[in-house]
Design a protein around this motif. Structure first.
Motif, mmCIF file in Angstrom:
data_model
loop_
_atom_site.group_PDB
_atom_site.id
_atom_site.type_symbol
_atom_site.label_atom_id
_atom_site.label_comp_id
_atom_site.label_asym_id
_atom_site.label_seq_id
_atom_site.Cartn_x
_atom_site.Cartn_y
_atom_site.Cartn_z
ATOM 1 N N ASN A 126 6.427 17.627 -21.279
ATOM 2 C CA ASN A 126 5.920 16.884 -20.123
ATOM 3 C C ASN A 126 4.618 17.479 -19.608
ATOM 4 O O ASN A 126 3.698 16.751 -19.221
ATOM 5 C CB ASN A 126 6.963 16.895 -18.995
ATOM 6 N N THR A 165 1.048 15.663 -19.059
ATOM 7 C CA THR A 165 0.405 15.690 -17.739
ATOM 8 C C THR A 165 -0.995 16.287 -17.826
ATOM 9 O O THR A 165 -1.933 15.784 -17.205
ATOM 10 C CB THR A 165 1.286 16.485 -16.756
ATOM 11 N N ARG A 217 0.076 12.356 -15.757
ATOM 12 C CA ARG A 217 1.483 12.461 -15.350
ATOM 13 C C ARG A 217 2.350 12.156 -16.561
ATOM 14 O O ARG A 217 1.894 11.508 -17.507
ATOM 15 C CB ARG A 217 1.807 11.530 -14.178
ATOM 16 N N GLU A 218 3.617 12.585 -16.496
ATOM 17 C CA GLU A 218 4.466 12.474 -17.680
ATOM 18 C C GLU A 218 4.976 11.052 -17.909
ATOM 19 O O GLU A 218 5.141 10.635 -19.044
ATOM 20 C CB GLU A 218 5.620 13.484 -17.641
ATOM 21 N N ILE A 219 5.246 10.345 -16.822
ATOM 22 C CA ILE A 219 5.712 8.964 -16.965
ATOM 23 C C ILE A 219 4.547 8.042 -16.595
ATOM 24 O O ILE A 219 3.938 8.203 -15.540
ATOM 25 C CB ILE A 219 6.933 8.697 -16.058
ATOM 26 N N HIS A 220 4.275 7.081 -17.445
ATOM 27 C CA HIS A 220 3.145 6.177 -17.257
ATOM 28 C C HIS A 220 1.823 6.925 -17.012
ATOM 29 O O HIS A 220 1.165 6.742 -15.965
ATOM 30 C CB HIS A 220 3.422 5.166 -16.137
ATOM 31 N N PRO A 221 1.454 7.763 -17.960
ATOM 32 C CA PRO A 221 0.191 8.492 -17.829
ATOM 33 C C PRO A 221 -0.991 7.530 -17.734
ATOM 34 O O PRO A 221 -0.900 6.368 -18.136
ATOM 35 C CB PRO A 221 0.130 9.348 -19.091
#
Lengths: 260, 434
Positions: free
Chosen positions: B151, B155, B160-164
């Protein structure tokens, strides 16, 4: 194994699973969290389901299918403190782009056997249907805000969730303003903080994941975008993106759609 | 569990846990023979392909990321490659290497999440990784840190890790500096040892025996273990360009399940994902990843779906090795993206999501807006293979009590790391049962 601790439930409606994944992504805090709260009903993480009522319930996803509202009412009835998490649960999310379109045509376009598909015409927020005690914005949510919410809940205080704009975070990061310096369209001035202003930090404009801030002047920002030479339809699309069904962004986008 | 008097035994799992999304299955056993009456999901339709029409092609990476919070990078990659084909550009050099590096982060994060936290508890009889932590705290702490490094890599590169937010058609909004990438090297060096430990842990698990005659399909590149680029190849003679995907694979309607499933035209089921990639590309793994696999008892081809947990760990070793290699040779590119003129056309993209090949096709108009979109996620492509596995497992385990058999079948589905929120194409709304 953790009897006596407050019970946590996590539920999912139409979504990508990213917001509930945020809880598992709290790697540093996860084992501490499960030492303080009981994972009682969180199917993405555990087979075990304990009976309600639940002290803290997180709901991810948009209300979009027949039966969702009934399920939501059942969840509400067994939840003491209910938090909707993420753009889908707080504003219908990306799938709310269907809300102004012909959903029957959508169904025929995507599915070979549209007769098996049963869906609502609109994707809507949890709070449109049941009482919600707290909303966490974002696509996805901020895991720091999620942990803050859990900690505040366990300590009986209100969580500290800012409602000012992304600009505040951007300034704190020491970023150069992408709109002032580079003429890049940015929704930061009208978007609620929480992400840490990551898009401007990567030299792109904010695209509004966290939805409208507390007092967004969407008209003034739209005019500024026009002055930058950005097309009306691009402004409309930016407001009608991941939070298109949040009132302020919906109305702002409609203003640019209507006056084309 | 119901035990009917007429020799009918029913196993219904209405809510399948520890998959990302929501799935269910129904199996009927009549007079000692099993039949799958349902393997469905209740992810409601989200209509991505429909509402993307009319949107700017530049939005495809950000929009399609929202199909799956577990593998958003796969969606960003497949859509970006498809759009770059439309625009007639190629993203090469360090910009291409950075994309591989980003994918390394997603593979580490997703594989460790699935293998260690969602799948391993099945092998050891725990309800969840949290229950497992009571007895295996050190292992759980190790995998949490390893997952976090995946992650952190995402990032670092993309916000960011979700929806970069840093992937765009043509490359990146901002390319990282050498110094920024250096900040994660120490963590990756630690991750190398941790990933090798994860392979050993996976190899130590009690392993059900099952050999399936899969047609393995994956992206294959002449020089690299596959992420972003290559032809579509199988172990049974398939070797096509990505643009021939829809000529080769089709979504069919199976009456029994009222669901769409992907098959190779005229041939049937196929398998995408870790087992397929590994078996088709073994020699392209790094030496340490190959050695870890061999030490774990794997051959160069793996046909046991339960061993996918070991293969995921081996691919994690590879991803760490590859990340270190890319950072070591990195030079900050002069420009973060390749410029292009907008033009109309059709483009295809196929890249390797952690759980298998993800195909996108778009038609774009001269105004740069999307005219038509088609997405085939890996879990939809694997559904027939999942069902074949379930039949083999249930017929080999009819003596088990219902609760144990149910758990075994859940474990079999979890072999696929099914990303069910992606796979609304084989949606089954339980229209008609019995």
């Amino acid at each position: 194994m953790t009897a006596g601790l407050p019970k946590l439930a996590v539920h999912k409606f139409a979504s990508c699973d990213g917001c509930q994944l945020s809880l598992l992504d709290c790697e540093d805090a996860l084992l501490d969290v499960v030492g303080a709260i009981q994972i009682a009903n969180f199917p993405e993480a555990s087979r075990e389901v304990l009976d309600g009522p639940y002290d803290l319930t997180l709901i991810e996803g948009a209300v979009s299918a027949p039966g969702d509202i009934e399920r939501l009412q059942e969840i509400r009835a067994e939840s003491k403190f209910l938090v909707s998490i993420g753009a889908c649960a707080t504003a219908g999310g990306i799938q709310a782009l269907r809300n102004t379109r012909d959903v029957d045509e959508f169904t025929r376009y995507v599915y070979a056997s549209p007769e098996y598909i049963d869906t609502l015409d609109k994707a809507t927020a949890v709070a449109d249907h049941v009482k919600v005690d707290l909303e966490l914005r974002g696509c996805p949510i901020s895991k720091h805000q999620l942990i803050e919410t859990v900690i505040a809940f366990l300590n009986g205080r209100a969580p500290i969730i800012p409602t000012y704009s992304v600009c505040m975070e951007c300034k704190r990061n020491g970023n150069t303003c992408v709109m002032v310096a580079h003429g890049v369209g940015c929704l930061g001035p009208v978007t609620q903080a929480g992400c840490g202003a990551i898009c401007p930090s990567f030299h792109r404009g904010c695209y509004g994941c966290f939805g409208p801030m507390e007092s967004p002047n969407t008209a003034a920002l739209g005019e500024r975008w026009l002055e930058l030479g950005i097309d009306r339809e691009v402004i409309r699309d930016q407001y009608h993106f991941f939070n298109s069904w949040a009132d302020a962004f919906r109305e702002a986008g409609e203003a640019y759609a209507a006056s084309e | 569990m119901p035990q009917a008097s007429d020799g009918l035994r029913a196993i219904d799992v209405d809510y399948l846990a520890r998959v990302e999304g929501e799935g269910s299955m129904k199996i009927r056993i009549r007079d000692g023979k099993a039949e799958i009456t349902e393997f469905g999901i209740f992810e409601p339709p989200r209509f991505f392909e429909a509402f993307m029409r009319g949107r700017l092609h530049t939005e495809a990476p950000d929009i399609t990321a929202r199909i799956c919070g577990i593998c958003p990078i796969a969606y960003q990659m497949s859509s970006a490659h498809a759009m770059e084909q439309v625009m007639g550009i190629t993203v090469g050099g360090q910009l291409r290497e950075l994309r591989r590096l980003l994918y390394c982060g997603e593979w580490i994060e997703s594989h460790v999440l699935h293998a260690a936290m969602l799948h391993a508890p099945d092998f050891l009889g725990y309800q969840s990784a949290i229950h497992m932590a009571a007895d295996h705290r050190e292992t759980v702490e190790l995998v949490l840190r390893l997952k976090k490094i995946g992650n952190d890599l995402v990032t670092l590169l993309a916000g960011r890790e979700i929806h970069p937010i840093n992937v765009k058609v043509g490359g990146w909004y901002r390319a990282p500096s050498r110094r920024e990438l250096d900040t994660i090297v120490d963590d990756l060096v630690w991750a190398k040892e941790a990933s090798l430990a994860l392979v050993q842990f996976a190899a130590s698990l009690p392993m059900p025996e099952l050999e399936q005659d899969y047609e393995f399909v994956s992206v294959c590149h002449p020089d690299e273990y596959p992420y972003n680029e290559g032809r579509i190849v199988s172990n049974k003679g398939l070797d096509i360009d990505v643009s021939e995907y829809l000529d080769t694979f089709e979504e069919i309607h199976v009456e029994r399940s009222n669901a769409l499933q992907s098959v190779i035209k005229g041939r049937g089921a196929y398998l995408v994902g870790p087992l397929a990639r590994y078996s088709l590309n073994f020699e392209k793994l790094t030496p340490d990843a190959r050695k870890a696999a061999t030490d774990a008892g794997l051959g160069e081809v793996c046909r046991n779906p339960f061993q996918s947990i070991i293969v995921r760990a081996v691919e994690t070793v590879y991803a760490v090795d590859e990340a270190l290699r890319i950072i070591d040779q990195y030079e900050t590119p002069a420009e973060p993206a390749v410029p292009y003129e907008v033009r109309a056309g059709v483009g295809h993209g196929a890249t390797e999501a952690p759980r298998g090949t993800l195909y996108h096709r778009y038609e774009v108009g001269a105004d740069g807006r999307i005219v038509d979109a088609h997405i085939m996620p890996p879990t939809a492509q694997n559904q027939q293979s999942i069902e074949a596995d379930l039949l083999s497992v249930v017929n080999g385990a009819l003596d088990l009590p219902d609760d144990e058999l149910q758990w075994k079948l859940e474990q079999s589905i979890r072999n696929y790391d099914p990303c069910i929120s992606c796979a609304t194409h084989f949606l089954d709304l339980e229209v008609d049962r019995e």
